[in-house]
Every structure is written in C-alpha cells, then in structure tokens.
Scaffold this active site. Sequence first.
Site, short mmCIF file in Angstrom:
data_model
loop_
_atom_site.label_atom_id
_atom_site.label_comp_id
_atom_site.label_asym_id
_atom_site.label_seq_id
_atom_site.Cartn_x
_atom_site.Cartn_y
_atom_site.Cartn_z
N GLU A 99 0.81 -1.22 0.00
CA GLU A 99 0.00 0.00 0.00
C GLU A 99 0.85 1.27 0.00
O GLU A 99 0.82 2.05 0.96
CB GLU A 99 -0.91 0.03 1.23
CG GLU A 99 -1.85 -1.15 1.33
CD GLU A 99 -2.84 -1.02 2.50
OE1 GLU A 99 -2.63 -0.17 3.37
OE2 GLU A 99 -3.82 -1.78 2.52
N GLU A 134 -4.99 -8.70 1.08
CA GLU A 134 -5.53 -8.41 2.43
C GLU A 134 -7.01 -8.15 2.31
O GLU A 134 -7.47 -7.49 1.39
CB GLU A 134 -4.92 -7.15 3.05
CG GLU A 134 -3.55 -7.29 3.62
CD GLU A 134 -3.03 -5.99 4.25
OE1 GLU A 134 -3.83 -5.22 4.81
OE2 GLU A 134 -1.81 -5.78 4.16
C1 BG6 Z 1 -3.76 -2.49 5.90
C2 BG6 Z 1 -2.30 -2.51 6.27
O1 BG6 Z 1 -4.06 -1.30 5.27
O2 BG6 Z 1 -4.70 -2.51 6.92
C3 BG6 Z 1 -2.01 -3.17 7.61
O3 BG6 Z 1 -1.53 -3.11 5.27
C4 BG6 Z 1 -3.05 -2.78 8.62
O4 BG6 Z 1 -0.71 -2.82 8.01
C5 BG6 Z 1 -4.41 -3.22 8.12
O5 BG6 Z 1 -2.79 -3.27 9.90
C6 BG6 Z 1 -5.57 -2.95 9.05
O6 BG6 Z 1 -5.65 -1.60 9.38
P1 BG6 Z 1 -5.47 -1.07 10.85
O7 BG6 Z 1 -5.18 0.38 10.72
O8 BG6 Z 1 -6.76 -1.32 11.55
O9 BG6 Z 1 -4.35 -1.83 11.46
#
Ligand code: BG6
Length: 458
Positions: A164, A360
């Site tokens: 990202e 993801e």
């Molecule tokens: C993604 C990232 O955007 O979202 C992760 O690659 C991140 O690093 C994940 O942990 C979830 O978002 P957050 O901010 O709730 O941890």
Amino acid sequence: MKTFPDGFLWGAAASAPQTEGSALVDGKSLTTWDKWFEMNPEKFDKQVGPKDTSNVYRQYAEDVQLMEDMKLNSYRTSISWARLLPDGKTLNQKAVDFYRNYFLSMIEKNVEPIINLFHFDMPWWLMEKGGWETRESVEAFGYYAKVAFEQFGDLVHRWTTFNEPIVHVECGYLFEFHYPAVVDFKRAVQVGYHTLMAHVEAVKQFRKGQHTGEIGIILNLTPVYGKSDAPEDLKAKEAADALNVKSFLDPVVLGHFPAELIQLVKENDLLPASEAGDKERIARATVDFLGVNYYQPKRVQAVSHPTVPAKMPNDLYGEYDWPEKKINPYRGWEIYPEALYDIAMRLKNEYGNIPWYVSENGMGVAEEERFMNDEGIIQDDYRIEFVHDHLTELHKAIEEGSNCFGYHMWTFADCWSWLNGYRNRYGFYRVDIENDFKRTPKKSSFWMKSVIQQNTID
Ligand code: BG6
C-alpha cells in the site's frame, strides 16, 4: 456450492513491524515507529509500542505449525529493512539466519512464503536524511532489494516491493497517522513519486539478477463511487480515482502515469522533482502480478468551496456519507463486498487481466474477548460472514474471467496496528499480549480451514 480454481492460494498476511517484536535486539536498527514511540508514546493506544509486537521473532515455528494445522498454503509477511541492513549497507547475519529459518520452516510445512520488502517501516537513518523525500532513498531501496533477492531468492518465488505505497504517503504527509506526521500536499506527492521510483529500482534489480519467480506490488485499490452522475460529482470521482487508485496502478501495470493525474498535479502546482530517464525506467519496470488489499470503498462528491490550487485532497473531492452503508463500528470502515467484484472486473477489463490475488481483506473488532465461549474460543461469526460475503463476490468475478489466483486474510494471529496498538483484532488466532503472546484459535479459523480443504464456499 462455489468452487475456486485448482491451486488457489489460501492464506493470510502480516508484516515484520506488526508481528516480529524484538525490535531492539540482534542488531536491528531503529525505524520511524521505534523512534516515534520513544518520542510520543501517548499517541499510541494504551501506550503499546512496536518493541514487542506479537513475538514472531521468537515464536515463528509455533505460528508456522498453526498455519499448517489450518491448511494454509501461503503466507505473506515482510522483511524488516532495518533488521537486514541496520545502517543500509552492512548485512546483519542474525537477520539473514532468522528470515532463512522462518521461510524454510514455512516451506517445510507446504506454506509458500510471499515476501514483501516495505510495510511502512522506514529506517531511522534514512528518515534523518528525509526518508522518501530524498532521491537517495531510491538507490538505497534498490540496494536493499538486491540484497534481499540474493539472500532469500532460493526460498522465495513471489516477491512484492511495497505494501500500500499510497498509505505511507497520505498517512505521513497529509493525515498525521505516520511519522513525520506533516500536512503538505506537495511533499506528499514527492514522497509518492520517490516511492514509485524505489519500486522501479527494485524491479530493475530483480530482472538484472535474473532471479527465478515473479515480482509484484501490493496496492489498496480502494474503489471510488460518486454520489451521483452529475458532472461535478463525476469530476470529484475522477480526481479521487486518479490520486488513490491510478497513481500507482497505472505506472506499475501499464508503465506510465494516467493523463488525468498529470493534469491534476500540474494544475495544482504539485509536480514532483524527477530525473531525466525516469519515464523510460517506469516503462521498463512493469510487474508480473498484483496483490490487492481491500477493506472499504471510497465514496465521494463535489466540493462546495474548494481552495484553488488544492491544499489537500479534499479540495478536489469531498467525502460522501452514503446513507445506506453498512459499517464496522470498531474500525469505522464501510463493509461493501460488491466492491471486490468491481475491482476484479476492472483489472480484467482495463489492466490486461493481469494475474492478481487478494492480498488483504479482513475485519478489525475491539474487545473480542466478549465473544469468548466457555472453552475460550472467540465466536467471531461476524468475521465468518464478512469473509464469506467477500469470497462470494470474488468467486463471481473469477467465473467471469478475472485472473485472481488467491485470497489472503488480514491477519493470521492478532497483530499490532500502528497507532491503534492492539485495540482492533483481525486474526484467525487470538493473541494474549498479557500472557506470553499465547495463541488461541477463533471460530473463524475452523470455518476457514474447512473452506480451504474443500476449496469451496456454500
Ligand atoms: C492495511 C495494512 O491497510 O490494513 C495493515 O496493510 C493494517 O498494516 C491493516 O494493519 C488494518 O488496518 P489497521 O489500521 O486497523 O491496522
């Protein structure tokens, strides 16, 4: 019943800074996260910092065993640049040993390691020189990538350069969630440009070294939906799409920037410094595959009183609060599985049907211990529903010819979420951070295992 293609990758994703812990041992140097926590611990939820994240540095063998138990066939994590090359030049043999053992243990359990090079963790020595604002970062990253390919290329066959990349741009230089937490649109664009050139340099090193396997990048292709088809809303949508989606997607897949982005940065006096030959370098460095992170869509509308030239993205497009949205109240993110279908079809129709996977997708929920049953198993039916609904949309797109080869969940075992610490949990496994990082399966892990075994969802 919906069956996925043979050889479909089922797995989970994480990153070095969010899972390894041992941030200050065995020669690792500091990152912006280590330093920021040292300077401003109050910014971090419950003052939980990056030093002792889920203890994977010591507990990786146990985790890999649990991956095998769940029948995962792949897992993505990242290498810590500051651990592998603490000063940017000197190889840290302890880091080499750790990563080799970690990746080997996955391979032994039939879990393919997919390895990413940068997940928001800028080494402090480079940050002191300006981080991604300085052109020096491009060459430094290229060297790091070259070393990683040489040290682990026999074990890793799918590499990604960045996770990202737009996120460290906007969080670090617009929205104050990452260090250096400044608000400056022009600097943000420069950071984005050098990040892209660093990616290009890494792809160049990969091809030059004639490494086997493939190289890609992980993008959060947040799909943009406009409030209406009125010309002003469509203009806002085009600007949001150019900045948030096409800014990295077009150069890495098509080999050039989109015309609308070039126009937008020119009109708003945001042109970054570049070097002669960059255009050709970008054109030569297209990727073999994409990882796509998807959590939530972006809904936009026209801005009523924009500042011209734009000082912030919201001078170009306003956020639109869709009254029908379904929300995950813990993270505040909209849940809209249909967008995954839209992303898949866009890649098919506008980006040459490039091979891609969901790198993801997931749902962060606070205080999950509320849902623990008498056997200590968290009954995360909300997560099962979330994954099921997204897989349904993904399956539809695959049936219609989108070239998707896998689905990875964020994340395997609960991990540290930057400024949010351990507030929202995403894992198939619960991690008890007060009790030796003990892992306990959640209900979703059993459900996912049966999906993987059958390669099918209902
Ligand atoms: C993604 C990232 O955007 O979202 C992760 O690659 C991140 O690093 C994940 O942990 C979830 O978002 P957050 O901010 O709730 O941890």
